[in-house]
Scaffold this active site. Sequence first.
Site, PDB file in Angstrom:
ATOM      1  N   LYS A 174     121.404 -27.476 -16.610  1.00  0.00           N
ATOM      2  CA  LYS A 174     120.681 -26.663 -17.604  1.00  0.00           C
ATOM      3  C   LYS A 174     119.543 -25.925 -16.896  1.00  0.00           C
ATOM      4  O   LYS A 174     118.702 -26.549 -16.237  1.00  0.00           O
ATOM      5  CB  LYS A 174     120.149 -27.594 -18.686  1.00  0.00           C
ATOM      6  CG  LYS A 174     119.815 -26.936 -19.990  1.00  0.00           C
ATOM      7  CD  LYS A 174     119.505 -28.009 -21.011  1.00  0.00           C
ATOM      8  CE  LYS A 174     119.123 -27.447 -22.348  1.00  0.00           C
ATOM      9  NZ  LYS A 174     118.660 -28.503 -23.254  1.00  0.00           N
TER      10      LYS A 174
HETATM   11  C1  E4P Z   1     118.551 -27.564 -26.651  1.00  0.00           C
HETATM   12  O1  E4P Z   1     119.207 -27.716 -25.655  1.00  0.00           O
HETATM   13  C2  E4P Z   1     117.199 -28.110 -26.849  1.00  0.00           C
HETATM   14  O2  E4P Z   1     117.148 -29.361 -26.222  1.00  0.00           O
HETATM   15  C3  E4P Z   1     116.857 -28.355 -28.299  1.00  0.00           C
HETATM   16  O3  E4P Z   1     117.898 -28.000 -29.168  1.00  0.00           O
HETATM   17  C4  E4P Z   1     115.506 -27.944 -28.701  1.00  0.00           C
HETATM   18  O4  E4P Z   1     115.321 -28.291 -30.054  1.00  0.00           O
HETATM   19  P1  E4P Z   1     113.896 -28.371 -30.727  1.00  0.00           P
HETATM   20  O5  E4P Z   1     113.418 -26.989 -30.993  1.00  0.00           O
HETATM   21  O6  E4P Z   1     114.139 -29.124 -32.017  1.00  0.00           O
HETATM   22  O7  E4P Z   1     112.996 -29.112 -29.780  1.00  0.00           O
END
Ligand code: E4P
Length: 218
Positions: A87
Amino acid sequence: MKFFIDTANLKEIQEAYDLGVLDGVTTNPSLMAKEGIKGDANVRAHYKSICNIVDNNVSAEVIATDLENIIKEGKELAKIDDKIVVKVPMIKDGVKAIKKFSSEGIRTNCTLVFSAGQAILAAKAGASYVSPFIGRLDDISQDGLELIAQIRQIYDNYGFDTEILSASVRHTMHLIQCAEIGSDVVTCPLNVITSLLNHPLTDSGLAKFLADHKKVNG
Ligand code: E4P
């Protein structure tokens, strides 16, 4: 549509996996910190434990923000298991790194995407997944779902292979609307997945079936 769970909590990942509908996991540095995972060796061991639960698609995020170190860290993460997807944040060096990983067959998830332009760059660089954050856009009064629809249209126009991974999904309506739009994947907390089970007519209908059966069978 694939379901990913957005957590680093092993118990929740196991619970979602046991439901039989889980296709992967996304984590981020905040989610790892929430589980108290610190130090490179522990982080890697934790990713391995996640990979041991699910069948594929475990997003592990790099901490580095410069090209050389993103590449170094990403390659180390990819070595943990074939299920790892590296990622990478949507920054200039992140885009360059995605291009390099893609040319070497390392799968990537381009994260922190908040505009169609960023999604085009991620796809051009060869990202396996692009992660637009719906909930965080909604939080600042921009329409997160509209962005998913825009990216869907653009990717379809040009036949980009990059899969749209709708992230920051906060509730079941987000998930259902992502499905209507044609998002390839959603990632969300366990409670969003399990909330899909709920309907009061299911509960009352089942109670009646069981009561009627008991009346006759004792
Ligand atoms: C995606 O890969 C992120 O980890 C995540 O969906 C972020 O979500 P949040 O805005 O609820 O922290």
